[in-house]
Design a protein around this motif. Structure first.
Motif, PDB file in Angstrom:
ATOM      1  N   ARG A 158       1.335   4.343 -16.364  1.00 25.65           N
ATOM      2  CA  ARG A 158       1.974   4.336 -15.347  1.00 25.65           C
ATOM      3  C   ARG A 158       1.178   4.510 -14.026  1.00 25.65           C
ATOM      4  O   ARG A 158       1.098   3.825 -13.073  1.00 25.65           O
ATOM      5  CB  ARG A 158       3.235   5.065 -15.049  1.00 25.65           C
ATOM      6  N   ALA A 159       0.278   5.445 -14.019  1.00 23.15           N
ATOM      7  CA  ALA A 159      -0.421   5.583 -12.907  1.00 23.15           C
ATOM      8  C   ALA A 159      -1.737   4.661 -12.660  1.00 23.15           C
ATOM      9  O   ALA A 159      -1.759   4.033 -11.639  1.00 23.15           O
ATOM     10  CB  ALA A 159      -1.434   7.014 -13.221  1.00 23.15           C
ATOM     11  N   LYS A 160      -1.991   3.986 -13.675  1.00 21.69           N
ATOM     12  CA  LYS A 160      -3.109   2.759 -13.640  1.00 21.69           C
ATOM     13  C   LYS A 160      -1.883   1.645 -12.954  1.00 21.69           C
ATOM     14  O   LYS A 160      -2.843   0.951 -12.177  1.00 21.69           O
ATOM     15  CB  LYS A 160      -3.499   2.394 -14.801  1.00 21.69           C
ATOM     16  N   THR A 161      -1.019   1.292 -13.583  1.00 16.91           N
ATOM     17  CA  THR A 161      -0.137   0.148 -12.942  1.00 16.91           C
ATOM     18  C   THR A 161       0.218   0.433 -11.415  1.00 16.91           C
ATOM     19  O   THR A 161       0.036  -0.424 -10.643  1.00 16.91           O
ATOM     20  CB  THR A 161       1.312   0.329 -13.812  1.00 16.91           C
ATOM     21  N   ALA A 162       0.422   1.764 -11.003  1.00 13.74           N
ATOM     22  CA  ALA A 162       0.721   1.973  -9.788  1.00 13.74           C
ATOM     23  C   ALA A 162      -0.518   1.599  -8.733  1.00 13.74           C
ATOM     24  O   ALA A 162      -0.566   1.151  -7.568  1.00 13.74           O
ATOM     25  CB  ALA A 162       1.243   3.210  -9.356  1.00 13.74           C
ATOM     26  N   PHE A 163      -1.795   2.107  -9.196  1.00 16.05           N
ATOM     27  CA  PHE A 163      -2.893   2.025  -8.397  1.00 16.05           C
ATOM     28  C   PHE A 163      -3.316   0.533  -8.121  1.00 16.05           C
ATOM     29  O   PHE A 163      -3.577   0.284  -7.113  1.00 16.05           O
ATOM     30  CB  PHE A 163      -4.082   2.771  -9.269  1.00 16.05           C
ATOM     31  N   TRP A 164      -3.293  -0.184  -9.182  1.00 16.91           N
ATOM     32  CA  TRP A 164      -3.865  -1.580  -9.140  1.00 16.91           C
ATOM     33  C   TRP A 164      -2.806  -2.497  -8.536  1.00 16.91           C
ATOM     34  O   TRP A 164      -2.965  -3.447  -7.780  1.00 16.91           O
ATOM     35  CB  TRP A 164      -4.107  -2.252 -10.415  1.00 16.91           C
ATOM     36  N   LEU A 165      -1.456  -2.042  -8.542  1.00 17.61           N
ATOM     37  CA  LEU A 165      -0.433  -2.699  -7.821  1.00 17.61           C
ATOM     38  C   LEU A 165      -0.568  -2.451  -6.492  1.00 17.61           C
ATOM     39  O   LEU A 165      -0.279  -3.221  -5.342  1.00 17.61           O
ATOM     40  CB  LEU A 165       1.094  -2.289  -8.217  1.00 17.61           C
ATOM     41  N   ALA A 166      -0.773  -1.138  -5.998  1.00 18.13           N
ATOM     42  CA  ALA A 166      -0.908  -0.811  -4.622  1.00 18.13           C
ATOM     43  C   ALA A 166      -2.102  -1.480  -3.973  1.00 18.13           C
ATOM     44  O   ALA A 166      -1.938  -1.801  -2.719  1.00 18.13           O
ATOM     45  CB  ALA A 166      -1.211   0.868  -4.439  1.00 18.13           C
TER      46      ALA A 166
END
Length: 286
Positions: free
Chosen positions: A179-187
Motif C-alpha cells: 500500500r505504501a508503494k502504491t500511494a507513493f507512485w500514485l502521488a
C-alpha cells in the motif's frame, strides 16, 4: 469499488438520486457560461465558474454515495462488471469526441486548404497561401505564429509518458499488496499531471502574448486550442480522479483483488496519454 461481500444482493439497485439531474443542470450552466465567455458577454465567466463549482460539488457528493455503498459491501461481482462496461463505453465516447476534432483538423488541413489554393481559386484569392497556419483567404485574421514542438510540448510528452509508467508501477504495487508503494507512485502520477498542466498554462500565455495565437486565429487557432484545451481539461479531470483514488488508498479502501476505482481511473489516464501522443504528432510536428 473496494470489496465484494458474500452477503451482497444479487444486483444492487440504488434508490432515486438527485445527482444525475443536478449534474445535467450544472453542465448546462457551464456550457452556457463558456459560450457566452468566448463571445465576450460580461456575465459569461461568472456563470462558467459557477457551473464548474456546481459540477465539483455534485461529483463530490455523488462519488461519496458510491464509495459508501461499496464500503458497506453492497456491490457484488455483477456490479463490478457493470462498472467495467460503463467505463469502457465512456472511454469509447471520448474516442469519438476527440475523433471529431481530429477529423475537423484533417478536413481543414488536407482537403479545404489545398482546394482553396488550387488554380481555380487563385483568381478569387490571388494572395492566398495554401500553407498550414495561414491567415485565411481574405486576410481577415491577424498575423500570428504557429506553435512548434520545442521545448514545452516535448517536455509535456515526456511528463505524460513518465506518468503512465509511474501509474503502472503503482497498480502493480497495489496488486502485490504494497500500500505504501502504491500511494507513493500514485502521488507521483498526480504530481506529473499537475506539472503538465502548469506547462500548458505557460504555453497558452506564450501563445497569446508572444505569438499572437488566439482562439480567433483562423482555423489553425480554433483547432489548436480546441484540441489542446479539451485535452488539458481531460488531464485535469484524470488528475482529480487519481487524487480521489489516492485518498482512498491512504484510507485503506482497496484490496489486491478488488480495486476497480483504481483501474477505471488508470484506463482513463492511459487514454489521455494516447490522445496526447496523437496531438503531439499531428498538431505540433506536422
Amino acid at each position: 469499488m473496494s470489496s465484494h461481500n458474500a452477503a451482497a444482493p444479487y444486483y444492487f439497485v440504488p434508490g432515486p438520486s438527485k445527482w444525475p439531474m443536478l449534474a445535467g443542470l450544472t453542465l448546462l450552466l457551464t456550457m452556457i457560461g463558456a459560450s457566452a465567455w468566448v463571445n465576450d458577454v460580461s456575465w459569461g465567466p461568472y456563470l462558467n465558474f459557477a457551473g464548474l463549482a456546481g459540477i465539483i460539488a455534485v461529483l463530490y457528493f455523488w462519488f461519496g454515495d458510491a464509495i459508501g455503498e461499496s464500503e458497506k459491501g453492497l456491490y457484488s461481482q455483477r456490479v463490478d462488471h457493470s462498472y467495467r462496461w460503463s467505463m469502457a463505453w465512456f472511454i469509447f465516447s471520448e474516442v469519438m469526441f476527440f475523433g471529431a476534432f481530429f477529423g475537423a483538423l484533417f478536413y481543414a488541413r488536407s482537403i479545404s486548404m489545398p482546394w482553396l489554393g488550387d488554380i481555380d481559386h487563385k483568381f478569387i484569392w490571388p494572395d492566398f497561401s495554401a500553407q498550414w497556419g495561414n491567415i485565411g483567404p481574405a486576410g481577415t485574421v491577424e498575423e500570428f505564429k504557429t506553435m512548434g514542438p520545442f521545448p514545452i510540448p516535448t517536455i509535456n510528452t515526456a511528463l505524460l509518458l513518465t506518468s503512465g509508467v509511474t501509474l503502472t508501477i503503482s497498480h502493480h504495487a497495489l496488486r502485490a499488496g504494497h500500500r505504501a508503494k502504491t500511494a507513493f507512485w500514485l502521488a507521483a502520477t498526480v504530481l506529473l499531471g499537475a506539472v503538465f498542466m502548469g506547462f500548458q498554462v505557460y504555453e497558452y500565455m506564450h501563445a497569446y502574448s508572444e505569438l499572437n495565437l488566439k482562439l480567433t486565429s483562423g482555423i489553425y487557432g480554433s483547432t489548436f486550442f480546441m484540441l489542446t484545451g479539451f485535452h488539458g481539461f481531460h488531464v485535469t479531470m484524470g488528475a482529480i480522479m487519481l487524487s480521489v483514488v489516492l485518498y482512498r488508498v491512504l484510507k485503506g479502501h482497496f484490496t489486491a483483488d478488488n480495486h476497480f476505482a483504481f483501474e477505471g481511473a488508470a484506463w482513463y489516464w492511459h487514454f489521455v496519454d494516447v490522445v496526447w501522443l496523437g496531438l503531439y504528432i499531428v498538431v505540433y510536428w506536422l
